[in-house]
Design a protein around this motif. Structure first.
Motif, PDB file in Angstrom:
ATOM      1  N   LEU A  27      -7.765  -3.027  -9.751  1.00 49.69           N
ATOM      2  CA  LEU A  27      -7.578  -4.340 -10.343  1.00 49.69           C
ATOM      3  C   LEU A  27      -8.932  -4.999 -10.513  1.00 49.69           C
ATOM      4  O   LEU A  27      -9.743  -5.007  -9.591  1.00 49.69           O
ATOM      5  N   THR A  28      -9.175  -5.533 -11.692  1.00 48.14           N
ATOM      6  CA  THR A  28     -10.409  -6.272 -11.967  1.00 48.14           C
ATOM      7  C   THR A  28     -10.014  -7.687 -12.336  1.00 48.14           C
ATOM      8  O   THR A  28      -9.213  -7.895 -13.258  1.00 48.14           O
ATOM      9  N   ILE A  29     -10.558  -8.651 -11.608  1.00 45.50           N
ATOM     10  CA  ILE A  29     -10.260 -10.056 -11.866  1.00 45.50           C
ATOM     11  C   ILE A  29     -11.496 -10.697 -12.464  1.00 45.50           C
ATOM     12  O   ILE A  29     -12.550 -10.747 -11.833  1.00 45.50           O
ATOM     13  N   GLY A  30     -11.349 -11.159 -13.694  1.00 46.94           N
ATOM     14  CA  GLY A  30     -12.455 -11.779 -14.403  1.00 46.94           C
ATOM     15  C   GLY A  30     -12.511 -13.279 -14.176  1.00 46.94           C
ATOM     16  O   GLY A  30     -11.687 -13.855 -13.459  1.00 46.94           O
ATOM     17  N   ARG A  31     -13.483 -13.909 -14.808  1.00 43.44           N
ATOM     18  CA  ARG A  31     -13.632 -15.359 -14.695  1.00 43.44           C
ATOM     19  C   ARG A  31     -12.477 -16.092 -15.355  1.00 43.44           C
ATOM     20  O   ARG A  31     -12.144 -17.206 -14.983  1.00 43.44           O
ATOM     21  N   THR A  32     -11.858 -15.459 -16.357  1.00 39.36           N
ATOM     22  CA  THR A  32     -10.690 -16.041 -17.023  1.00 39.36           C
ATOM     23  C   THR A  32      -9.559 -15.021 -16.967  1.00 39.36           C
ATOM     24  O   THR A  32      -9.788 -13.827 -16.746  1.00 39.36           O
ATOM     25  N   GLN A  33      -8.352 -15.489 -17.199  1.00 41.16           N
ATOM     26  CA  GLN A  33      -7.195 -14.582 -17.181  1.00 41.16           C
ATOM     27  C   GLN A  33      -7.338 -13.501 -18.241  1.00 41.16           C
ATOM     28  O   GLN A  33      -6.933 -12.359 -18.041  1.00 41.16           O
ATOM     29  N   ALA A  34      -7.961 -13.827 -19.369  1.00 37.37           N
ATOM     30  CA  ALA A  34      -8.151 -12.849 -20.445  1.00 37.37           C
ATOM     31  C   ALA A  34      -9.080 -11.708 -20.034  1.00 37.37           C
ATOM     32  O   ALA A  34      -9.059 -10.641 -20.643  1.00 37.37           O
ATOM     33  N   GLN A  35      -9.874 -11.914 -18.995  1.00 29.90           N
ATOM     34  CA  GLN A  35     -10.812 -10.886 -18.530  1.00 29.90           C
ATOM     35  C   GLN A  35     -10.271 -10.091 -17.342  1.00 29.90           C
ATOM     36  O   GLN A  35     -10.978  -9.260 -16.789  1.00 29.90           O
ATOM     37  N   LEU A  61      -0.109  -6.914  -7.352  1.00 30.58           N
ATOM     38  CA  LEU A  61      -1.053  -5.848  -7.005  1.00 30.58           C
ATOM     39  C   LEU A  61      -1.891  -6.210  -5.777  1.00 30.58           C
ATOM     40  O   LEU A  61      -2.114  -5.366  -4.914  1.00 30.58           O
ATOM     41  N   THR A  62      -2.331  -7.452  -5.684  1.00 26.02           N
ATOM     42  CA  THR A  62      -3.124  -7.830  -4.501  1.00 26.02           C
ATOM     43  C   THR A  62      -2.256  -7.832  -3.257  1.00 26.02           C
ATOM     44  O   THR A  62      -2.714  -7.434  -2.185  1.00 26.02           O
ATOM     45  N   ALA A  63      -0.999  -8.259  -3.369  1.00 27.92           N
ATOM     46  CA  ALA A  63      -0.088  -8.241  -2.218  1.00 27.92           C
ATOM     47  C   ALA A  63       0.143  -6.819  -1.715  1.00 27.92           C
ATOM     48  O   ALA A  63       0.342  -6.600  -0.518  1.00 27.92           O
ATOM     49  N   ALA A  64       0.089  -5.848  -2.632  1.00 23.84           N
ATOM     50  CA  ALA A  64       0.290  -4.445  -2.264  1.00 23.84           C
ATOM     51  C   ALA A  64      -1.002  -3.799  -1.754  1.00 23.84           C
ATOM     52  O   ALA A  64      -1.001  -2.642  -1.355  1.00 23.84           O
ATOM     53  N   GLY A  65      -2.107  -4.541  -1.791  1.00 23.81           N
ATOM     54  CA  GLY A  65      -3.363  -4.014  -1.276  1.00 23.81           C
ATOM     55  C   GLY A  65      -4.169  -3.195  -2.260  1.00 23.81           C
ATOM     56  O   GLY A  65      -5.044  -2.428  -1.865  1.00 23.81           O
ATOM     57  N   VAL A  66      -3.900  -3.356  -3.558  1.00 26.60           N
ATOM     58  CA  VAL A  66      -4.656  -2.614  -4.571  1.00 26.60           C
ATOM     59  C   VAL A  66      -6.126  -3.019  -4.497  1.00 26.60           C
ATOM     60  O   VAL A  66      -6.448  -4.201  -4.356  1.00 26.60           O
ATOM     61  N   ARG A  67      -6.999  -2.020  -4.588  1.00 28.10           N
ATOM     62  CA  ARG A  67      -8.438  -2.298  -4.578  1.00 28.10           C
ATOM     63  C   ARG A  67      -8.788  -3.219  -5.727  1.00 28.10           C
ATOM     64  O   ARG A  67      -8.401  -2.967  -6.875  1.00 28.10           O
ATOM     65  N   THR A  68      -9.534  -4.259  -5.407  1.00 31.36           N
ATOM     66  CA  THR A  68      -9.825  -5.303  -6.383  1.00 31.36           C
ATOM     67  C   THR A  68     -11.314  -5.547  -6.514  1.00 31.36           C
ATOM     68  O   THR A  68     -12.035  -5.583  -5.519  1.00 31.36           O
ATOM     69  N   MET A  69     -11.759  -5.722  -7.757  1.00 24.89           N
ATOM     70  CA  MET A  69     -13.137  -6.091  -8.028  1.00 24.89           C
ATOM     71  C   MET A  69     -13.097  -7.441  -8.749  1.00 24.89           C
ATOM     72  O   MET A  69     -12.340  -7.620  -9.696  1.00 24.89           O
ATOM     73  N   ARG A  70     -13.905  -8.369  -8.264  1.00 23.37           N
ATOM     74  CA  ARG A  70     -13.999  -9.682  -8.906  1.00 23.37           C
ATOM     75  C   ARG A  70     -15.306  -9.751  -9.688  1.00 23.37           C
ATOM     76  O   ARG A  70     -16.370  -9.503  -9.146  1.00 23.37           O
ATOM     77  N   LEU A  71     -15.173 -10.092 -10.964  1.00 19.48           N
ATOM     78  CA  LEU A  71     -16.350 -10.238 -11.804  1.00 19.48           C
ATOM     79  C   LEU A  71     -16.930 -11.627 -11.603  1.00 19.48           C
ATOM     80  O   LEU A  71     -16.190 -12.619 -11.621  1.00 19.48           O
ATOM     81  N   VAL A  72     -18.222 -11.691 -11.394  1.00 23.34           N
ATOM     82  CA  VAL A  72     -18.891 -12.983 -11.217  1.00 23.34           C
ATOM     83  C   VAL A  72     -19.970 -13.099 -12.283  1.00 23.34           C
ATOM     84  O   VAL A  72     -20.527 -12.090 -12.733  1.00 23.34           O
ATOM     85  N   PRO A  73     -20.282 -14.310 -12.689  1.00 15.33           N
ATOM     86  CA  PRO A  73     -21.302 -14.467 -13.712  1.00 15.33           C
ATOM     87  C   PRO A  73     -22.677 -14.043 -13.186  1.00 15.33           C
ATOM     88  O   PRO A  73     -22.973 -14.204 -12.004  1.00 15.33           O
ATOM     89  N   ALA A  74     -23.480 -13.504 -14.068  1.00 19.50           N
ATOM     90  CA  ALA A  74     -24.835 -13.109 -13.695  1.00 19.50           C
ATOM     91  C   ALA A  74     -25.665 -14.356 -13.452  1.00 19.50           C
ATOM     92  O   ALA A  74     -25.528 -15.356 -14.138  1.00 19.50           O
ATOM     93  N   GLU A  75     -26.490 -14.299 -12.432  1.00 17.46           N
ATOM     94  CA  GLU A  75     -27.377 -15.422 -12.136  1.00 17.46           C
ATOM     95  C   GLU A  75     -28.622 -15.318 -12.990  1.00 17.46           C
ATOM     96  O   GLU A  75     -29.094 -14.235 -13.281  1.00 17.46           O
ATOM     97  N   GLY A  76     -29.134 -16.472 -13.342  1.00 16.69           N
ATOM     98  CA  GLY A  76     -30.399 -16.402 -14.055  1.00 16.69           C
ATOM     99  C   GLY A  76     -30.594 -17.390 -15.093  1.00 16.69           C
ATOM    100  O   GLY A  76     -30.121 -18.079 -15.756  1.00 16.69           O
TER     101      GLY A  76
END
Length: 76
Positions: A27-35, A61-76
């Motif tokens: 599961l990949t969670i972006g900054r917006t639902q569309a991502q 999916l998170t309740a089932a423990g699916v591996r999750t990656m959260r996208l964060v904005p790049a710093e700079g």
């Protein structure tokens, strides 16, 4: 992870309905639902499948423990 948690999904390539254990998903969670999306490999045809993940899918999916990656904005 809930032992034995499984999800039924359709493959975008071969259109087969498959049932997969929670540990077969990413599961990949972006900054917006569309991502936000989930992905898996189809056991029928081997395709890498990626589908949009709305709020309810993310919750399940998170309740089932699916591996999750959260996208964060790049710093700079």
């Amino acid at each position: 992870m809930e032992p034995g948690t499984r999800f039924k999904v359709y493959c975008s390539e071969c259109r087969e309905k498959v049932e997969l254990a929670a540990d077969r998903f990413r599961l990949t969670i972006g900054r917006t639902q569309a991502q936000s999306y989930y992905s898996f490999s189809c056991p029928s045809c081997g395709a890498a499948v990626r589908k949009a993940a709305g709020e309810k899918i993310v919750e399940a999916l998170t309740a089932a423990g699916v591996r999750t990656m959260r996208l964060v904005p790049a710093e700079g």
